[in-house]
Design a protein around this motif. Structure first.
Motif, PDB file in Angstrom:
ATOM      1  N   LEU A  91      -3.463   2.932  19.811  1.00 28.23           N
ATOM      2  CA  LEU A  91      -4.091   1.603  19.723  1.00 28.23           C
ATOM      3  C   LEU A  91      -3.268   0.560  20.480  1.00 28.23           C
ATOM      4  CD1 LEU A  91      -5.109   1.704  15.970  1.00 28.23           C
ATOM      5  CD2 LEU A  91      -6.700   1.407  17.868  1.00 28.23           C
TER       6      LEU A  91
ATOM      7  N   LEU B 233     -13.380  -0.413  10.192  1.00 27.27           N
ATOM      8  CA  LEU B 233     -13.183  -1.352  11.301  1.00 27.27           C
ATOM      9  C   LEU B 233     -14.152  -2.516  11.117  1.00 27.27           C
ATOM     10  CD1 LEU B 233     -11.978  -2.032  14.165  1.00 27.27           C
ATOM     11  CD2 LEU B 233     -13.885  -0.750  15.124  1.00 27.27           C
TER      12      LEU B 233
ATOM     13  N   TYR C  88      -4.356  -3.839  10.738  1.00 25.47           N
ATOM     14  CA  TYR C  88      -3.974  -4.702  11.860  1.00 25.47           C
ATOM     15  C   TYR C  88      -5.150  -5.560  12.277  1.00 25.47           C
ATOM     16  CZ  TYR C  88      -6.704  -2.008  15.220  1.00 25.47           C
ATOM     17  OH  TYR C  88      -7.752  -1.418  15.884  1.00 25.47           O
TER      18      TYR C  88
ATOM     19  N   ASP D 159      -4.065   0.574  24.085  1.00 24.53           N
ATOM     20  CA  ASP D 159      -5.476   0.495  24.476  1.00 24.53           C
ATOM     21  C   ASP D 159      -5.800  -0.897  25.031  1.00 24.53           C
ATOM     22  OD1 ASP D 159      -8.290   0.467  24.570  1.00 24.53           O
ATOM     23  OD2 ASP D 159      -8.404   1.952  22.968  1.00 24.53           O
TER      24      ASP D 159
HETATM   25  C1  LIG Z   1     -10.501  -1.748  18.038  1.00 22.83           C
HETATM   26  C2  LIG Z   1     -10.250  -0.292  18.328  1.00 22.83           C
HETATM   27  C3  LIG Z   1     -10.302   0.636  17.287  1.00 22.83           C
HETATM   28  C4  LIG Z   1     -10.053   1.979  17.525  1.00 22.83           C
HETATM   29  N1  LIG Z   1     -10.096   2.876  16.485  1.00 22.83           N
HETATM   30  C5  LIG Z   1      -9.772   4.167  16.710  1.00 22.83           C
HETATM   31  C6  LIG Z   1      -9.731   5.110  15.635  1.00 22.83           C
HETATM   32  O1  LIG Z   1      -9.999   4.808  14.473  1.00 22.83           O
HETATM   33  N2  LIG Z   1      -9.403   6.404  15.937  1.00 22.83           N
HETATM   34  C7  LIG Z   1      -9.102   6.819  17.201  1.00 22.83           C
HETATM   35  O2  LIG Z   1      -8.794   7.994  17.389  1.00 22.83           O
HETATM   36  N3  LIG Z   1      -9.148   5.954  18.229  1.00 22.83           N
HETATM   37  C8  LIG Z   1      -9.469   4.643  18.013  1.00 22.83           C
HETATM   38  N4  LIG Z   1      -9.506   3.766  19.071  1.00 22.83           N
HETATM   39  C9  LIG Z   1      -9.282   4.285  20.425  1.00 22.83           C
HETATM   40  C10 LIG Z   1      -7.823   4.521  20.716  1.00 22.83           C
HETATM   41  O3  LIG Z   1      -7.202   3.305  21.087  1.00 22.83           O
HETATM   42  C11 LIG Z   1      -7.671   5.556  21.871  1.00 22.83           C
HETATM   43  O4  LIG Z   1      -8.337   5.089  23.012  1.00 22.83           O
HETATM   44  C12 LIG Z   1      -8.290   6.901  21.491  1.00 22.83           C
HETATM   45  O5  LIG Z   1      -7.747   7.348  20.272  1.00 22.83           O
HETATM   46  C13 LIG Z   1      -8.045   7.987  22.563  1.00 22.83           C
HETATM   47  O6  LIG Z   1      -6.696   8.019  22.897  1.00 22.83           O
HETATM   48  P1  LIG Z   1      -6.150   8.983  24.069  1.00 22.83           P
HETATM   49  O7  LIG Z   1      -7.052   8.759  25.240  1.00 22.83           O
HETATM   50  O8  LIG Z   1      -4.737   8.530  24.299  1.00 22.83           O
HETATM   51  O9  LIG Z   1      -6.249  10.368  23.526  1.00 22.83           O
HETATM   52  C14 LIG Z   1      -9.760   2.404  18.843  1.00 22.83           C
HETATM   53  C15 LIG Z   1      -9.710   1.473  19.879  1.00 22.83           C
HETATM   54  C16 LIG Z   1      -9.942   0.137  19.636  1.00 22.83           C
HETATM   55  C17 LIG Z   1      -9.886  -0.853  20.771  1.00 22.83           C
END
Ligand SMILES: Cc1cc2nc3c(=O)[nH]c(=O)nc-3n(C[C@H](O)[C@H](O)[C@H](O)COP(=O)(O)O)c2cc1C
Length: 134
Positions: free
Chosen positions: A67, A42, A9, A70
């Motif tokens: 994601l 990433l 993505y 987020d």
């Molecule tokens: C650009 C970007 C890349 C991300 N990559 C990951 C990833 O590879 N793995 C992951 O667990 N969270 C990733 N996150 C964070 C998730 O969006 C999320 O905040 C995190 O998994 C914790 O989720 P929770 O608070 O609902 O448990 C990423 C966030 C962003 C903005």
């Protein structure tokens, strides 16, 4: 055998977020991905993200949901999604490539407009040129 799934993505860093947030996102992501069997890469160009990740289907779709919710990035668009026979990334729980190179930024901007297999091919072709911190 566990069914493997992959997603590619693109998104944009949210306007209220400093670029330094990326390091924090990746260190948290690595710990979480290690427990979920997710590997990937990433790429961040100072403004745009492109992320390619793979793992068991359930965990991959779970990450996609998180994601999408987020607020640290916006305009998220899945450009490729599909089944996978074997992992493309063995080494990284989530590699990070930060680039400010104009040609690479241009490639990422183009990729963001593409769809499906064409987008995936473009991303895979970009990989060897990136400086990846694992
Ligand atoms: C650009 C970007 C890349 C991300 N990559 C990951 C990833 O590879 N793995 C992951 O667990 N969270 C990733 N996150 C964070 C998730 O969006 C999320 O905040 C995190 O998994 C914790 O989720 P929770 O608070 O609902 O448990 C990423 C966030 C962003 C903005």
């Amino acid at each position: 055998m566990t069914e493997l799934h992959e997603i590619l993505y693109c998104s944009l860093l949210a306007p209220d977020q400093p670029t330094e947030i990326v390091g924090q996102i990746v260190s948290q992501a690595r710990a979480r991905n290690a427990t979920e069997g997710i590997t990937g890469l990433l790429v961040f160009d100072g403004m745009r993200f492109c992320q390619h990740f793979e793992g068991p289907r359930k965990q991959v779709l779970g990450l996609l949901n998180r994601l999408e919710a987020d607020p640290r990035h916006t305009e998220m668009r899945v450009v490729y999604e599909g089944e996978l026979l074997e992992r493309r990334y063995q080494r990284f729980e989530m590699g990070l490539a930060q680039t400010e190179d104009d040609a690479e930024r241009e490639d990422i901007a183009i990729l963001q407009q593409l769809d499906g297999a064409e987008a995936l091919e473009r991303f895979l072709a970009l990989r060897p040129r990136l400086d990846i911190a694992g």
